[in-house]
Scaffold this active site. Structure first.
Site, PDB file in Angstrom:
ATOM      1  N   ASP A 161     103.784 -71.012   7.010  1.00 15.46           N
ATOM      2  CA  ASP A 161     102.475 -70.701   6.428  1.00 15.46           C
ATOM      3  C   ASP A 161     102.466 -71.002   4.926  1.00 15.46           C
ATOM      4  O   ASP A 161     103.496 -71.368   4.328  1.00 15.46           O
ATOM      5  CB  ASP A 161     102.173 -69.212   6.701  1.00 15.46           C
ATOM      6  CG  ASP A 161     100.700 -68.945   6.934  1.00 15.46           C
ATOM      7  OD1 ASP A 161      99.871 -69.758   6.498  1.00 15.46           O
ATOM      8  OD2 ASP A 161     100.375 -67.899   7.538  1.00 15.46           O
ATOM      9  N   GLU A 200      99.081 -75.173   6.307  1.00  8.97           N
ATOM     10  CA  GLU A 200      98.663 -75.214   4.910  1.00  8.97           C
ATOM     11  C   GLU A 200      97.137 -75.155   4.773  1.00  8.97           C
ATOM     12  O   GLU A 200      96.614 -75.253   3.668  1.00  8.97           O
ATOM     13  CB  GLU A 200      99.292 -76.466   4.277  1.00  8.97           C
ATOM     14  CG  GLU A 200      99.081 -76.693   2.826  1.00  8.97           C
ATOM     15  CD  GLU A 200      97.876 -77.563   2.576  1.00  8.97           C
ATOM     16  OE1 GLU A 200      97.633 -77.878   1.412  1.00  8.97           O
ATOM     17  OE2 GLU A 200      97.164 -77.946   3.539  1.00  8.97           O
ATOM     18  N   TRP A 201      96.445 -75.002   5.929  1.00 12.07           N
ATOM     19  CA  TRP A 201      94.983 -74.790   5.998  1.00 12.07           C
ATOM     20  C   TRP A 201      94.139 -75.951   5.458  1.00 12.07           C
ATOM     21  O   TRP A 201      92.972 -75.770   5.141  1.00 12.07           O
ATOM     22  CB  TRP A 201      94.558 -73.509   5.256  1.00 12.07           C
ATOM     23  CG  TRP A 201      95.456 -72.343   5.422  1.00 12.07           C
ATOM     24  CD1 TRP A 201      96.017 -71.906   6.594  1.00 12.07           C
ATOM     25  CD2 TRP A 201      95.910 -71.451   4.413  1.00 12.07           C
ATOM     26  NE1 TRP A 201      96.783 -70.805   6.375  1.00 12.07           N
ATOM     27  CE2 TRP A 201      96.729 -70.494   5.032  1.00 12.07           C
ATOM     28  CE3 TRP A 201      95.684 -71.363   3.044  1.00 12.07           C
ATOM     29  CZ2 TRP A 201      97.341 -69.466   4.332  1.00 12.07           C
ATOM     30  CZ3 TRP A 201      96.284 -70.336   2.340  1.00 12.07           C
ATOM     31  CH2 TRP A 201      97.099 -69.409   2.980  1.00 12.07           C
ATOM     32  N   GLY A 202      94.751 -77.104   5.292  1.00  7.03           N
ATOM     33  CA  GLY A 202      93.960 -78.244   4.830  1.00  7.03           C
ATOM     34  C   GLY A 202      93.633 -78.218   3.352  1.00  7.03           C
ATOM     35  O   GLY A 202      92.883 -79.058   2.861  1.00  7.03           O
ATOM     36  N   ASP A 226      91.588 -69.683   9.232  1.00  7.34           N
ATOM     37  CA  ASP A 226      91.778 -69.091  10.554  1.00  7.34           C
ATOM     38  C   ASP A 226      90.492 -69.168  11.376  1.00  7.34           C
ATOM     39  O   ASP A 226      89.405 -68.887  10.862  1.00  7.34           O
ATOM     40  CB  ASP A 226      92.224 -67.639  10.416  1.00  7.34           C
ATOM     41  CG  ASP A 226      93.604 -67.550   9.764  1.00  7.34           C
ATOM     42  OD1 ASP A 226      94.156 -68.603   9.398  1.00  7.34           O
ATOM     43  OD2 ASP A 226      94.120 -66.435   9.624  1.00  7.34           O
TER      44      ASP A 226
END
Ligand code: GLA
Length: 511
Positions: A161, A200-202, A226
């Site tokens: 994460d 890395e959520w973009g 999320d």
């Protein structure tokens, strides 16, 4: 070395001397339904359900323990210390507080085990869940030590994460390259493959740098935040009691994940863990969710409570023909080829069988709507030879039927026809310049040899401004590697910087 789930591609390997490639991983992840209350008993129950309800046979193989499994404690030598009551011995001879117990249990069911850490100092510290804030739950400063430990415990997969990576303002490409090298070190130490899931959520465009980062043979990278805050039904917590899922949650994750130029065989955009069957989801919403994730060949980590799936949700999750679209060796994302009225969308992608397309007709609107497909937009000559309704496993009898899609639903089709003739480029060049994709994205199929023993990263530069990375795993002996990929619209150049790849064939299909 070939690590990938060859078994899912056995049919294709038999047909051609293709090098190793893997479909996006499938399995279960603890976060969406259990958040930080995860423990050994929950993981055992979920793993048992996965092994017994037919999902394992359908290809769901990973059981991934997300955040909440440790609370940041290390011993004097920096080794991770876990709560012995949360992770007790499962079999005689085991010690309480040893994560090898649960990895061993998962393996005993014929499944693979996954674990979670953060690239920075701390994990998300239970945010957005309601637990206390635990610090130091990340692996920064301990990459080699932690990944060797995960591998020694027996884990096969690690989700890394970005919670304090972001807070510390780190550079994702740099940090995850270090993570990838530490994973390679762990793999050498134990001889066990440790699959890297980048989360890395973009935020720093991982689709540009994640394919093949530090020579990884297959990777997934999260493209957005999320899909939902977790919904832990057993928690008597007013926050959780209010939470439910909407179609928008699913559609937003899908849209944030569309980076089709970056995705190719073995390297996948991760749209987030699935929420099928969770509070708020209807059967039609489940079909939309399943249809979009298989069309995107996205990682399919189901985040639901597997002991409580309805027969309809379970049967959808196991739909073999839909999973064949997900596991297609090209592993491409779809392109939106038409939107005749706002919210009524036709998405399509090429499949590895010549002339085959997977097509999803998505109705995001509040009323049922008729749709007529323009087959020319799918790069086919004339009308297709056959059309199959994937959900029901039936062929349509009319050559060009009229489709009517209910509100908030999705029809999934497998279409067989004839490809338009591709443009072919001469073999054995180190640069292929000026590939024309002036009318929008085009599909390309590359056959190559890479005898270097390492993953080669080829840059695809386009006048559209997109420069993506095509990671080509090594081939062995006289094997030919294959990658299907999408060229961004414009004029594209392929530069084999590393000079270690021999092009055997490049065919570019107009679309
Ligand atoms: C982040 C990730 C989620 C989950 C949680 C755990 O929000 O994006 O998938 O791992 O952390 O805290």
């Amino acid at each position: 070395m070939c690590y990938v789930a060859l078994v899912r591609f056995a049919f294709l390997l038999a047909a051609s001397a293709t090098a190793c490639f893997g479909a996006a991983p499938m399995g279960w992840n603890s976060w969406n339904s259990f958040a930080n209350i995860v423990n050994s008993q929950i993981v055992q129950q979920q793993a048992q359900a996965l092994a017994a309800n037919g999902m394992k046979e359908a290809g769901y193989e990973y059981v991934v323990i997300d955040e909440g499994w440790w609370l940041g404690e290390r011993d004097g030598a920096g080794n991770i210390v876990v709560n012995p009551r949360q992770w007790p011995a499962i079999r005689p001879g085991q010690k309480d507080g040893d994560m090898a117990n649960i990895a061993d249990y998962i393996h005993s069911l014929g499944l693979k085990a996954g674990i979670y850490t953060d690239a920075g100092r701390d994990g998300c510290s239970m945010y957005p869940d309601s637990g206390p804030k635990y610090l130091n739950t990340g692996s920064e400063g301990h990459y080699e030590q932690d990944f060797v430990q995960f591998s020694k415990w027996g884990f096969d997969y690690v989700k890394v994460d970005w919670c304090s990576g972001a807070e510390e303002k780190r550079e994702g490409a740099v940090q995850y390259a270090q993570v990838a090298r530490a994973i390679q070190h762990a793999e050498k130490t134990t001889g066990r493959r440790l699959f890297l899931s980048i989360c890395e959520w973009g935020s720093q465009n991982p689709w540009f740098w994640a394919p093949g980062v530090a020579g990884t043979e297959s990777t997934i990278w999260r493209t957005g935040g999320d899909i939902i805050p977790p919904v832990v039904e057993s928690l008597e917590d007013p926050e959780h009691a209010k939470r439910f899922i909407t179609l928008k949650n699913v559609l937003d994750s899908f849209e944030a994940g569309m980076h089709p130029e970056a995705q190719h065989t073995g390297y996948y955009n991760d749209l987030d863990m699935m929420v099928m069957g969770m509070r708020g989801m209807t059967d039609a919403m489940d079909r939309v969710h399943m249809g979009l994730w298989v069309m995107a060949s996205a990682p399919m980590m189901v985040g639901s409570d597997l002991t409580r799936l309805s027969p309809a949700t379970l049967s959808l999750l196991k739909n073999r023909e839909a999973l064949a679209i997900h596991n297609d060796p090209y592993g491409l994302q779809p392109i939106k080829v038409a939107e005749p009225t706002p919210g009524l969308q036709v998405w399509a992608k090429p499949m590895a069988v010549a002339g085959r397309r997977a097509v999803a007709i998505l109705n995001r609107t509040d009323s049922s709507a008729p749709v007529k497909i323009d087959w020319g937009k799918l790069g086919l000559v004339g009308t297709p030879r056959s059309l199959r309704d994937v959900w029901n496993g039936r062929n349509f009898t009319a050559a060009d039927p009229a489709f009517s899609i209910p509100a908030h639903d999705l029809l999934l089709l497998s279409v067989d026809g004839e490809d338009k003739k591709p443009a072919e480029y001469p073999a054995n060049q180190s640069d292929i310049a000026g590939i024309q994709a002036t009318h929008g994205p085009m599909f390309a199929r590359l056959e190559y040899a890479n005898a270097s023993g390492q993953v080669a990263v080829v840059r695809v530069k386009s006048t559209s401004g997109l420069s993506t990375a095509l990671a080509l795993p090594p081939t062995h002996g006289s094997d030919t590697g294959m990658a299907g990929f999408l060229l961004p619209g414009g004029t594209a150049d392929l530069s084999f910087e590393a000079q270690i790849v021999a092009v055997r064939k490049l065919a570019v299909y107009s679309w």
